[in-house]
Design an enzyme around this catalytic site. Structure first.
Site, mmCIF file in Angstrom:
data_model
loop_
_atom_site.group_PDB
_atom_site.id
_atom_site.type_symbol
_atom_site.label_atom_id
_atom_site.label_comp_id
_atom_site.label_asym_id
_atom_site.label_seq_id
_atom_site.Cartn_x
_atom_site.Cartn_y
_atom_site.Cartn_z
ATOM 1 N N LYS A 198 6.002 -3.124 0.906
ATOM 2 C CA LYS A 198 7.093 -4.118 1.025
ATOM 3 C C LYS A 198 7.038 -4.535 2.419
ATOM 4 O O LYS A 198 7.300 -5.868 2.507
ATOM 5 C CB LYS A 198 8.502 -3.367 0.727
ATOM 6 C CG LYS A 198 8.630 -2.867 -0.635
ATOM 7 C CD LYS A 198 9.963 -2.375 -1.317
ATOM 8 C CE LYS A 198 10.292 -0.954 -0.279
ATOM 9 N NZ LYS A 198 9.379 0.024 -0.655
ATOM 10 N N ASN A 256 15.953 -5.118 3.447
ATOM 11 C CA ASN A 256 15.786 -3.432 3.751
ATOM 12 C C ASN A 256 15.027 -3.235 5.198
ATOM 13 O O ASN A 256 14.853 -2.161 5.348
ATOM 14 C CB ASN A 256 14.958 -2.995 2.605
ATOM 15 C CG ASN A 256 15.265 -1.578 2.512
ATOM 16 O OD1 ASN A 256 16.278 -1.131 2.559
ATOM 17 N ND2 ASN A 256 13.964 -0.983 2.125
ATOM 18 N N HIS A 265 11.172 8.970 -4.422
ATOM 19 C CA HIS A 265 12.460 8.826 -4.409
ATOM 20 C C HIS A 265 12.924 9.589 -5.618
ATOM 21 O O HIS A 265 13.759 9.511 -6.155
ATOM 22 C CB HIS A 265 13.153 7.732 -4.260
ATOM 23 C CG HIS A 265 12.967 6.968 -3.175
ATOM 24 N ND1 HIS A 265 13.595 7.563 -1.719
ATOM 25 C CD2 HIS A 265 12.388 5.877 -2.617
ATOM 26 C CE1 HIS A 265 13.087 6.607 -0.826
ATOM 27 N NE2 HIS A 265 12.415 5.665 -1.308
HETATM 28 P P1 ADP Z 1 7.273 -0.036 2.318
HETATM 29 O O1 ADP Z 1 8.177 -1.053 2.864
HETATM 30 O O2 ADP Z 1 7.220 -0.308 1.008
HETATM 31 O O3 ADP Z 1 7.379 1.572 2.543
HETATM 32 P P2 ADP Z 1 5.295 -0.406 4.186
HETATM 33 O O4 ADP Z 1 4.489 -1.801 4.399
HETATM 34 O O5 ADP Z 1 6.159 0.252 5.331
HETATM 35 O O6 ADP Z 1 5.688 -0.164 2.869
HETATM 36 O O7 ADP Z 1 3.832 0.513 4.110
HETATM 37 C C1 ADP Z 1 4.294 1.945 3.843
HETATM 38 C C2 ADP Z 1 3.101 2.960 3.721
HETATM 39 O O8 ADP Z 1 2.490 2.408 2.479
HETATM 40 C C3 ADP Z 1 2.136 2.870 4.956
HETATM 41 O O9 ADP Z 1 1.645 4.287 5.215
HETATM 42 C C4 ADP Z 1 1.177 1.846 4.500
HETATM 43 O O10 ADP Z 1 0.023 1.899 5.377
HETATM 44 C C5 ADP Z 1 1.175 1.987 3.131
HETATM 45 N N1 ADP Z 1 1.034 0.758 2.258
HETATM 46 C C6 ADP Z 1 1.348 -0.430 2.686
HETATM 47 N N2 ADP Z 1 0.767 -1.275 1.671
HETATM 48 C C7 ADP Z 1 0.439 -0.260 0.454
HETATM 49 C C8 ADP Z 1 0.367 -0.875 -0.570
HETATM 50 N N3 ADP Z 1 0.059 -2.148 -1.117
HETATM 51 N N4 ADP Z 1 -0.054 0.092 -1.612
HETATM 52 C C9 ADP Z 1 -0.084 1.334 -1.028
HETATM 53 N N5 ADP Z 1 0.182 1.919 -0.118
HETATM 54 C C10 ADP Z 1 0.505 0.791 1.037
#
Ligand code: ADP
Length: 464
Positions: free
Chosen positions: A122, A145, A192
């Protein structure tokens, strides 16, 4: 009812002070409402928040929620507050409506909204899409968020602007009228489960993002995600898909190692995959989702390409920390669930030492065995989940324990040889040892920079 009637002269109870609570209270006050903010934490833990409320002349209580909240026309609940707490149950039984902060700010918002949800990606996708819109010359506001509460900036957004919002399932659980012009569900994996009754309950909360959308609006979905595609999503919106393969069903897809978008009956090559700066298969999905949304607002492929070539990603998400003695360090502290650890592992074709653990979210760690096969050379487990990690993965990889993150980095540095990677990708929440994942990521980077500076480690570095 007009926005003015919904807020002006209304008693608005706000539960949870941190960031979005204070912003919602100030917004309510600005619009003639009568906010009252309540937090379970003691005032000593909320110095900044209580100061801001005092300065704005807004009434509040700390150290618990009293019946004063029940004298409200409606309640606004911060995303961190479970809907199961007593005062919310009491409000529910008295028929007091309960809304999230994004619902409340939505009443005031005059621009179209692109809302992004999903289990992972996200923040990356929200930030990336915000960059693309800004580079296209659109007056863009990014928040939700992602750290900047919607209520804080909503009054500044012009009608001609565009708002890109990261929304969590907790915020979606208590919407009523919230209607994005474009909704994106990136993916759905169990997360979660400590707070949601079941995966089904969690998915239903996410699908609410589209419940008010009409056929002029768009819902963007990931064609590669079986949980999304296999679910019954009730929507009137036009669905557009993205995929990492070639598909006629998708408007944004991959062919000959390049992203293509099919829009207004034209196919455009956007960018070659190897030119995209953010690494890994998961980031390709984020790039596809952002491209799909950008094309809907007529952003030119050239602008999308330029941003994808230069966007470096977001801190704590597969962040390159640097090399010490030929060993590569990656900070993926934001990987707070097992799925993101698996994605992180898929991004490597070199040997990796995994630093994992923290507070377990009732997760199943065993998928790491599959994605880490022939890659993980060892696991250093920390925090409350360390025993469970050992039980789940000990028969596949050597697992060692450390008491602190700094110790873990030091031990792994001893074990690794040049050309190998040390990856912090915890698969757990951070709250057993840190205030949040950001603090955990910074502690990791500090430990790496201590190694770099040779602080107490001269001997080790010389040895390599
Ligand atoms: P969120 O805001 O949904 O938590 P982030 O962009 O902050 O997502 O990324 C959270 C974690 O998930 C990081 O460890 C990142 O490397 C991994 N990640 C990012 N994009 C994806 C995706 N499309 N699918 C799975 N994991 C992802």
């Amino acid at each position: 009812m007009t926005t003015k009637e919904k807020i002006n002269g209304r008693k608005i109870g706000i539960i949870g002070m941190a960031r979005s609570g204070v912003s919602a209270a100030i917004l309510a006050e600005n619009l003639g409402g009568i906010p009252f903010v309540s937090d379970a934490k003691a005032a000593s833990h909320l110095p900044v928040e209580t100061e801001r409320l005092k300065a704005a002349g807004i009434a509040f209580e700390t150290g618990g929620h009293t019946a004063k909240l029940l004298d409200s026309d409606y309640l606004i609940v911060s995303p961190g507050v479970p809907l199961t707490i007593d005062i919310i149950k009491q409000a529910g039984s008295k028929g007091i409506p309960i809304f999230s902060e994004i619902e409340f700010a939505y009443w005031v918002c005059s621009s179209p909204i692109v809302a992004i949800t999903g289990s992972n990606g996200k923040t990356t996708t929200t930030t990336l899409l915000g960059e693309i819109f800004s580079h296209a010359g659109i007056d863009t506001f990014v928040g939700g968020n992602i750290g900047k509460p919607f209520s804080e900036f909503v009054q500044k957004i012009p009608t001609k602007g565009l708002t890109v919002l990261e929304v969590s399932n907790f915020q979606l659980e208590t919407i009523s009228d919230f209607t994005p012009d474009t909704s994106i569900i990136l993916n759905l994996t169990p997360d979660h489960l400590d707070r949601h009754k079941s995966f089904d309950h969690y998915k239903k909360a996410k699908f609410r993002i589209t419940e008010n959308q009409s056929k002029e609006q768009v819902l963007i979905l990931n064609l590669d995600d079986p949980e999304t595609i296999g679910s019954q999503i009730e929507t009137k919106a036009e669905i557009k898909y993205f995929t990492t393969t070639v598909s006629k069903q998708a408007t944004t897809f991959v062919r000959n190692n390049a992203i293509f978008s099919r829009y207004k009956n034209r196919e455009e090559e956007i960018i070659k995959i190897k030119e995209i700066l953010i690494p890994g298969p998961h980031n390709l999905q984020n790039a596809l989702a952002a491209t799909c949304a950008a094309m809907r607002y007529d952003v030119s492929p050239d602008v999308i390409k330029k941003v994808l070539k230069t966007f470096p990603g977001v801190e704590h998400r597969m962040e390159k920390v640097g090399m010490v003695a030929g060993i590569n360090f990656i900070n993926d502290s934001k990987a707070t669930n097992v799925d993101s650890v698996c994605y992180a592992l898929r991004s490597f074709d070199m040997p990796v030492y995994l630093l994992a653990g923290g507070r377990d979210k009732n997760s199943d760690f065993t998928p790491i065995a599959k994605y880490g096969k022939n890659k993980i050379k060892g696991i250093l487990a920390i925090g409350e989940a360390k025993e469970k990690i050992f039980e789940s993965l000990g028969q596949h990889f050597p697992v060692q324990f450390a008491e602190t993150l700094e110790d873990a980095v030091r031990i792994l540095f001893e074990m690794a040889i040049p050309g190998e990677t040390i990856l912090l990708s915890p698969g757990c929440a951070s709250f057993d040892m840190f205030d949040n994942f950001e603090q955990r990521g910074r502690a990791f980077k500090k430990a790496v920079s201590n190694l770099k500076n040779g602080k107490g480690e001269n001997e080790t570095i010389a040895k390599k």
